[in-house]
Design an enzyme around this catalytic site. Structure first.
Site, PDB file in Angstrom:
ATOM      1  N   HIS A  56      17.887  -3.403  15.582  1.00 21.32           N
ATOM      2  CA  HIS A  56      17.993  -3.622  14.135  1.00 21.32           C
ATOM      3  C   HIS A  56      19.424  -3.379  13.648  1.00 21.32           C
ATOM      4  CE1 HIS A  56      13.679  -3.682  14.258  1.00 21.32           C
ATOM      5  NE2 HIS A  56      13.613  -2.420  14.628  1.00 21.32           N
ATOM      6  N   HIS A 218      10.114  -6.743  13.684  1.00 21.22           N
ATOM      7  CA  HIS A 218       9.915  -6.854  15.132  1.00 21.22           C
ATOM      8  C   HIS A 218       9.206  -8.167  15.446  1.00 21.22           C
ATOM      9  CE1 HIS A 218       9.649  -2.635  13.855  1.00 21.22           C
ATOM     10  NE2 HIS A 218      10.458  -2.422  14.863  1.00 21.22           N
TER      11      HIS A 218
END
Lengths: 330, 330
Positions: A56, A218
């Site tokens: 991320h 995700h």
């Protein structure tokens, strides 16, 4: 799926070595996987620690520095870090004023940060925790009970970091972090799936002519799939999803966040549409940030996060910050 | 290829509107396609103007602000801006101390900036120009006679911008810009092609198991294609290509630049390998910057730029800069 890497097993360690080389202002423990601002602990200051799965970036390691986080714990790709990392991070940054854990709402992260809080308190460190759960797309998802934590994490880390920087005590920093989370909502879309190094291929299928509305960071499923939409239509859908839940009564911060593979040219164009919708709905954007901040590896797409602010939160947002990923003032 | 946009025809204008909304410190003329720092002209200061095709963001609009560019002229995607834009930009930022055009070496850009320099001088604006041609991959390419201008543009804009900020006169700012370009070399690789909005599909083919060594920032052909390589091997190849041409005798600045779609996690890992090779070759990296700065839309891949610096150039590099894409100090 081609990736710029050696082997999947060393992707996180390699990235940490590369981060250490680029950022002498950070102490990077590649072995233990803890990123700490070099001048920690800062005397008298409440320390902020966050972490989560890797993939991320710049979240969270790129948000370590004056005015934001004191330490970050990167886990494996899309996998929670372990309590040991979090306790090490807390011990490294605690000045005696206590530590705030900022936790994105994913089952593994919550479990591990809870365990770490207990272990740290056993070591005499005062710990408070704040859960980030801003994603309005779905309740309960692949890795979550309740709402997922996504873009608002940046707002929580920045604003609580500024409060800590000003010398606020732990309970006050915690209260501000909670207030920012409660004032924030997000909604994301994916135009393409992402590929994890371990799998080496897309983690989900997304047909050529479709997009996923309400995607998680995700690649977790969102609300629905539709035939590809224009930037105009996506902004209508995403902003309305956020506003139907938040209903702001004052000015807001806006984050137009890229998922990783969407060019900045497109993100700025999308921002024009987001601002149009906000204007049409009578919402005033006090500040707007556009870029790749809370990403999902090589996923194409974007998310919108909106945070209602009062004068205090806006002042804390504007306060100086000096991190690899976010920097202004001073 | 799905894109976050409305129609190809409005991609650049939409992005400029979105940029204007996010950056009140800039004056964005969406119609004329000129991005200017709001406080321009700055009294007594030499002004820096750059520009080029869109699709390389944050270059150049994201580098407008104190300590770097005074104005940028974005063309259509991968297409030179026109002289009119450049003259308007020069007129908007000239304080009387003159204007430096920073031009990446592509045939269209060179032609148009030359014409703009003549037109601006007709209007009484003193203009100097510096060509950036740092890419060692090939001499002559799809859009270039001679070497292409790529990552070193960031070094030239930052360091010359700092010199102008300090009050250096035009000939001195020009000399410094030229010195930075002459001290810089780049080499890039592509793991995937990019897609322009107008075409809507990849601009070139790159088979699943191969990479292109020496790619240009518009996807122009490089030196050769090979079976996919590891980050370790790519760093060896790219850094050696740069060093065989530059042969630095002192410390260097390093830019590990993402082409757009390669995750920051991979870029940092690649930086670890770049630093390893530099160390093995006895080259000292004084400063390292990792991120997406000179991009090629949604191309996956990375480039390495190295710039040899003396004390003066390093001091100018470290000087404060306040732009959307690059920010530190003050």
């Amino acid at each position: 799926m081609k990736m710029l890497m050696n082997v999947p097993e060393t992707v996180v360690a390699d990235a940490l070595r590369g981060m250490a080389a680029a950022h002498p202002e950070l102490t990077v423990d590649v072995e233990q996987r803890v990123v700490v601002r070099r001048d920690a602990p800062v005397a008298g200051k409440v320390a902020l620690v966050s972490g989560g799965g890797s993939g991320h970036e710049p979240l969270h390691g790129g948000f370590v520095g004056p005015g934001m986080l004191d330490a970050a714990c990167p886990g494996e790709v899309f996998t929670s870090p372990v309590p040991d990392q979090m306790v090490k991070a807390a011990a490294a940054v605690d000045s005696g004023a206590g530590v705030l854990f900022i936790v994105k709402n994913y089952t593994g992260d919550v479990l591990n940060f809870n365990m770490a809080a207990e272990l740290a308190e056993d070591e005499g460190i005062q710990v408070a925790s704040v859960l980030v759960n801003d994603d309005v797309a779905v309740t309960d998802s692949l890795f979550t009970a309740g709402r997922r934590g996504t873009g608002a994490t940046l707002f929580v880390e920045k604003i609580a970091g500024a409060a800590a920087d000003e010398g606020a005590p732990l309970e006050r920093v915690e209260a501000i972090a909670r207030r920012v989370n409660e004032s924030s909502r997000s909604f994301g879309v994916a135009l393409s799936p992402c590929s994890t190094p371990a799998k080496g291929s897309p983690t989900f299928d997304l047909p050529a002519g479709e997009l996923e509305l309400g995607i998680g960071i995700h690649g977790e499923p969102g609300r629905e799939r539709r035939a590809m939409m224009t930037s105009h239509e996506i902004a209508d859908f995403a902003v309305d999803a956020v506003l139907s839940d938040l209903q702001p009564t004052g000015p807001v911060l806006v984050l137009v966040n890229g998922m990783g593979a969407t060019p900045l040219l497109e993100l700025y164009g999308f921002n024009a549409e987001v601002q149009r919708v906000l204007g049409e709905r009578g919402v005033v954007a006090a500040r707007t940030l556009v870029g790749n901040y809370v990403t999902a590896l090589d996923m194409a797409g974007a998310s919108v996060t909106i945070c209602q602010v009062d004068e205090e939160l806006l002042r804390l947002w504007d306060a100086p910050v000096q991190t690899a990923g976010l920097r202004w003032g001073r």
